[in-house]
Design a protein around this motif. Sequence first.
Motif, PDB file in Angstrom:
ATOM      1  N   PRO A 152     -46.424  14.898 -14.041  1.00 43.87           N
ATOM      2  CA  PRO A 152     -46.007  13.759 -13.216  1.00 43.87           C
ATOM      3  C   PRO A 152     -47.189  12.847 -12.932  1.00 43.87           C
ATOM      4  N   ILE A 153     -46.925  11.547 -12.916  1.00 42.10           N
ATOM      5  CA  ILE A 153     -47.972  10.550 -12.723  1.00 42.10           C
ATOM      6  C   ILE A 153     -47.632   9.684 -11.516  1.00 42.10           C
ATOM      7  N   ILE A 154     -48.598   9.541 -10.621  1.00 41.35           N
ATOM      8  CA  ILE A 154     -48.469   8.627  -9.489  1.00 41.35           C
ATOM      9  C   ILE A 154     -49.333   7.412  -9.800  1.00 41.35           C
ATOM     10  N   LEU A 155     -48.694   6.257  -9.919  1.00 47.76           N
ATOM     11  CA  LEU A 155     -49.393   5.023 -10.263  1.00 47.76           C
ATOM     12  C   LEU A 155     -49.808   4.305  -8.983  1.00 47.76           C
ATOM     13  N   CYS A 156     -51.104   3.966  -8.901  1.00 47.23           N
ATOM     14  CA  CYS A 156     -51.651   3.387  -7.681  1.00 47.23           C
ATOM     15  C   CYS A 156     -52.294   2.033  -8.000  1.00 47.23           C
ATOM     16  N   ALA A 157     -51.793   0.974  -7.356  1.00 50.38           N
ATOM     17  CA  ALA A 157     -52.400  -0.362  -7.475  1.00 50.38           C
ATOM     18  C   ALA A 157     -53.384  -0.523  -6.319  1.00 50.38           C
ATOM     19  N   ASN A 158     -54.671  -0.397  -6.615  1.00 54.49           N
ATOM     20  CA  ASN A 158     -55.701  -0.430  -5.581  1.00 54.49           C
ATOM     21  C   ASN A 158     -56.131  -1.875  -5.282  1.00 54.49           C
ATOM     22  N   LYS A 159     -56.940  -2.017  -4.226  1.00 56.62           N
ATOM     23  CA  LYS A 159     -57.520  -3.306  -3.815  1.00 56.62           C
ATOM     24  C   LYS A 159     -56.446  -4.311  -3.402  1.00 56.62           C
ATOM     25  N   SER A 160     -55.441  -3.823  -2.689  1.00 53.47           N
ATOM     26  CA  SER A 160     -54.394  -4.730  -2.208  1.00 53.47           C
ATOM     27  C   SER A 160     -54.921  -5.695  -1.150  1.00 53.47           C
ATOM     28  N   ASP A 161     -56.104  -5.421  -0.610  1.00 52.89           N
ATOM     29  CA  ASP A 161     -56.674  -6.294   0.417  1.00 52.89           C
ATOM     30  C   ASP A 161     -57.123  -7.644  -0.132  1.00 52.89           C
ATOM     31  N   ILE A 162     -57.266  -7.736  -1.475  1.00 51.70           N
ATOM     32  CA  ILE A 162     -57.730  -9.011  -2.057  1.00 51.70           C
ATOM     33  C   ILE A 162     -56.577  -9.836  -2.614  1.00 51.70           C
ATOM     34  N   ILE A 163     -55.336  -9.398  -2.390  1.00 51.63           N
ATOM     35  CA  ILE A 163     -54.179 -10.181  -2.837  1.00 51.63           C
ATOM     36  C   ILE A 163     -54.131 -11.481  -2.032  1.00 51.63           C
ATOM     37  N   PRO A 164     -53.968 -12.611  -2.687  1.00 50.18           N
ATOM     38  CA  PRO A 164     -53.948 -13.904  -1.976  1.00 50.18           C
ATOM     39  C   PRO A 164     -52.848 -13.942  -0.923  1.00 50.18           C
TER      40      PRO A 164
ATOM     41  N   ILE B 282     -43.901   8.580 -14.994  1.00 50.82           N
ATOM     42  CA  ILE B 282     -44.333   7.974 -13.735  1.00 50.82           C
ATOM     43  C   ILE B 282     -43.316   8.311 -12.649  1.00 50.82           C
ATOM     44  N   GLU B 283     -43.740   9.135 -11.712  1.00 46.37           N
ATOM     45  CA  GLU B 283     -42.860   9.590 -10.634  1.00 46.37           C
ATOM     46  C   GLU B 283     -42.689   8.532  -9.557  1.00 46.37           C
ATOM     47  N   ALA B 284     -43.791   7.857  -9.211  1.00 47.65           N
ATOM     48  CA  ALA B 284     -43.732   6.883  -8.118  1.00 47.65           C
ATOM     49  C   ALA B 284     -44.893   5.908  -8.248  1.00 47.65           C
ATOM     50  N   CYS B 285     -44.745   4.759  -7.615  1.00 46.15           N
ATOM     51  CA  CYS B 285     -45.786   3.736  -7.604  1.00 46.15           C
ATOM     52  C   CYS B 285     -46.068   3.340  -6.158  1.00 46.15           C
ATOM     53  N   VAL B 286     -47.334   3.015  -5.872  1.00 40.83           N
ATOM     54  CA  VAL B 286     -47.705   2.650  -4.517  1.00 40.83           C
ATOM     55  C   VAL B 286     -48.867   1.659  -4.576  1.00 40.83           C
ATOM     56  N   ARG B 287     -48.861   0.703  -3.680  1.00 38.84           N
ATOM     57  CA  ARG B 287     -49.954  -0.269  -3.577  1.00 38.84           C
ATOM     58  C   ARG B 287     -50.802   0.099  -2.366  1.00 38.84           C
ATOM     59  N   CYS B 288     -52.135   0.183  -2.547  1.00 34.14           N
ATOM     60  CA  CYS B 288     -52.987   0.628  -1.457  1.00 34.14           C
ATOM     61  C   CYS B 288     -54.337  -0.075  -1.505  1.00 34.14           C
ATOM     62  N   SER B 289     -55.146   0.260  -0.516  1.00 31.09           N
ATOM     63  CA  SER B 289     -56.489  -0.312  -0.443  1.00 31.09           C
ATOM     64  C   SER B 289     -57.445   0.732   0.099  1.00 31.09           C
ATOM     65  N   ALA B 290     -58.460   1.052  -0.703  1.00 29.45           N
ATOM     66  CA  ALA B 290     -59.473   2.003  -0.238  1.00 29.45           C
ATOM     67  C   ALA B 290     -60.330   1.377   0.855  1.00 29.45           C
TER      68      ALA B 290
ATOM     69  N   THR C 112     -59.485  -0.820   3.250  1.00 30.12           N
ATOM     70  CA  THR C 112     -58.845  -0.856   4.575  1.00 30.12           C
ATOM     71  C   THR C 112     -58.114   0.441   4.900  1.00 30.12           C
ATOM     72  N   ASN C 113     -58.207   1.409   4.016  1.00 34.92           N
ATOM     73  CA  ASN C 113     -57.522   2.699   4.179  1.00 34.92           C
ATOM     74  C   ASN C 113     -56.000   2.527   4.257  1.00 34.92           C
ATOM     75  N   TYR C 114     -55.499   1.478   3.597  1.00 36.78           N
ATOM     76  CA  TYR C 114     -54.072   1.194   3.608  1.00 36.78           C
ATOM     77  C   TYR C 114     -53.348   2.033   2.543  1.00 36.78           C
ATOM     78  N   ASN C 115     -52.383   2.826   2.962  1.00 36.86           N
ATOM     79  CA  ASN C 115     -51.530   3.638   2.088  1.00 36.86           C
ATOM     80  C   ASN C 115     -52.296   4.664   1.242  1.00 36.86           C
ATOM     81  N   VAL C 116     -53.506   4.993   1.637  1.00 32.34           N
ATOM     82  CA  VAL C 116     -54.255   6.003   0.877  1.00 32.34           C
ATOM     83  C   VAL C 116     -53.636   7.385   1.091  1.00 32.34           C
ATOM     84  N   VAL C 117     -53.325   7.675   2.349  1.00 29.30           N
ATOM     85  CA  VAL C 117     -52.652   8.943   2.640  1.00 29.30           C
ATOM     86  C   VAL C 117     -51.296   8.987   1.942  1.00 29.30           C
ATOM     87  N   GLU C 118     -50.624   7.822   1.909  1.00 26.59           N
ATOM     88  CA  GLU C 118     -49.337   7.741   1.214  1.00 26.59           C
ATOM     89  C   GLU C 118     -49.478   8.099  -0.261  1.00 26.59           C
ATOM     90  N   ALA C 119     -50.519   7.587  -0.912  1.00 27.25           N
ATOM     91  CA  ALA C 119     -50.717   7.867  -2.330  1.00 27.25           C
ATOM     92  C   ALA C 119     -50.960   9.361  -2.562  1.00 27.25           C
TER      93      ALA C 119
END
Length: 665
Positions: free
Chosen positions: A133-145, A168-176, A178-185
């Motif tokens: 199983p693969i968890i796909l993580c889109a990092n650096k969401s803090d720089i999204i315009p 791919i089991e799940a996808c999540v957008r996070c930011s290392a 700001t610690n956003y959704n890191v626990v979620e990932a």
Amino acid sequence: MMADTLRVVVCGDDSVGKSSLITSLIKEQSVSSVLTILPPITISKADYTNSIEGADAKKNPRKGDNTPANRVILQHIPNKTVVVDTTSTDIVSLQKELKRADVIWLVYSDHYTYERISLHWMPMFRSMGVNLPIILCANKSDIIPKGTSIKTLNSDEFIPLINEFKEIEACVRCSAKTNYNVVEAFYLCQRAITHPISPIFDSKEGNLKPAAIAALKRVFFLCDKDQDGYLDYKEFSDLHVKCFERDSSSEEFDNIISSINAVIFPEAKASKKISEDGFILLNKMYAETGRYETVWGILRAFHYTNSLSLNDRFLFPQLDVNPNSSVELSPTGYRFLVDLFLKFDKDNDGGLNEEELNNLFIPTPGIPMLWQDSQFPASIVCNEEGYVTLQGWLAQWNLTTFLEHKTTLEYLAYLGFDDGASIKAIKVTKPRKRRQKQSKFYRQAVNDRNIFNCFILGAPKAGKSSLLELFLRGSYSDVYNPTIRPRLCVKDIELRGGKQCYLILEELGELEPAILSNQLRLDQCDVICYAYDSSDPESFQYLVDLRNKHSHALDEIPSIFVALKADLDKQQQRSDVQPENYTRDLFLNSPLHISSAWTTSLHELFIQLVDAAKAPSTATPGLETEPESNENENLKHIVMAGGALTIMTAVSIWIWRSSLQSSRA
């Protein structure tokens, strides 16, 4: 069974923030600088639980976190989770770690690294044969315009990949940062193993998978206690307690009903209960909204594994049985089977017809193979319509438990016995011991058994099959049909004093030589009924020859000789020895003469068979007298001494009274 340690391997192109994500997970805050590659980090279950609680105190990072399923999910998380950082430049080390991984945490951070997911990373995993199983993580969401629609962005990036790559089991957008959704990932990595989506939901089709539907239908069937085709509030609340360890409120139940009715009954009159289709729809809604743990909470409570098969430990609990012991139903097992019979006897006629029987076995693989081999229901007592009676139903389960207790345990699990382990439904008797007297081995008496197995041996046309028919139904057919396959029948009988037990009669058919040469099968036999046709002069010699051929194997088994068809003219047997002399030489009782017309003689035969099985020393061939235990001997002496003392006292009183009367005279 899940391993005690879970291994999460973090992959992705360089500079996407893999090490930063791991550090942010551990520190629970943003970190300005980290090492290029981190050593493997071990996170204990307690640490993870604390991080979950800390995240919940700040916000609710996971969808559905307030559901009871998320409070139960921690029970299934391994005690340790190892997070492994990697670099894309060291291919050898990367591939080595991937082969040891349980789940892959795949990270990207911009358009270029996003394109590399489908062009490089996924093809590489498949070429290696890595099916994880693969968890796909889109990092650096803090720089999204600012002003960018995150929902639209997620849809544009995640859905094409999910549709193309089922790994791919799940996808999540996070930011290392700001610690956003890191626990979620990290949570999603855990859930991909403990509560995977792929076995239960087809993301491309948007439906529950057939195996998941079949499992949920079985759950619904078992929870529908009154078998009316619906779950009422009480039944649903009981299910909720079993799965999530708390009651369901009436408000929650009403909301669920409303949600289901909005889909199933948009215009028609709504139902106030949950149907089977509604229950499946409810779980589909859970899956569609990402609440896989809720679906798995239900499935786990009913002992389903990740492959949606029932757990082997649940179906086949470990039970140590001494080779000289037997296995029987316990009072708990009897009560469960009686309740099951009464529940499915819809017309209350005291019998299960074919439809009722089929309905009863819906949550199982079907009628047990042992039942088919024993020609069920011809093996038990049925009513005049041929329906299975409660008497026959319990007898068949006693037969199954005695011959193959693992089948009983398996089917009790399928049928919903969940009072702890199914081994509570059975009991193991004390081991049967062997004793020796004057170089003769015999079996010791048993007092805790209620099921006894009897082999019926005899020449063709001696009347063995008719004896089985008389045992079950009190009648038989005059048409002769030779027995090819072994045939079993079982019935409860009442002994002297009113106690009841179960007697299994077994006719061996053409497998007789093979069975009599099999020591394991002979160990299952408690008593042998040697039957011959008293009106056929050639019938008894068959038994003499049979015993001569297998004398060593048969001499330790208690034996009863019976002369069948005793209402016909008795014939002198053309044998080296007549039946009465033969049994006398073996220190056995003379053959019991019985006939289908003599009901009393039939019942006496079955009682004698059980008596011989319970007290083997009274019917073991070649054993002259019954040895008694020291305890019985002592009791006998006490009784005799007490009797003598009573007599002596009475005589003394009589003498004293006589002398007193004489002196008065």
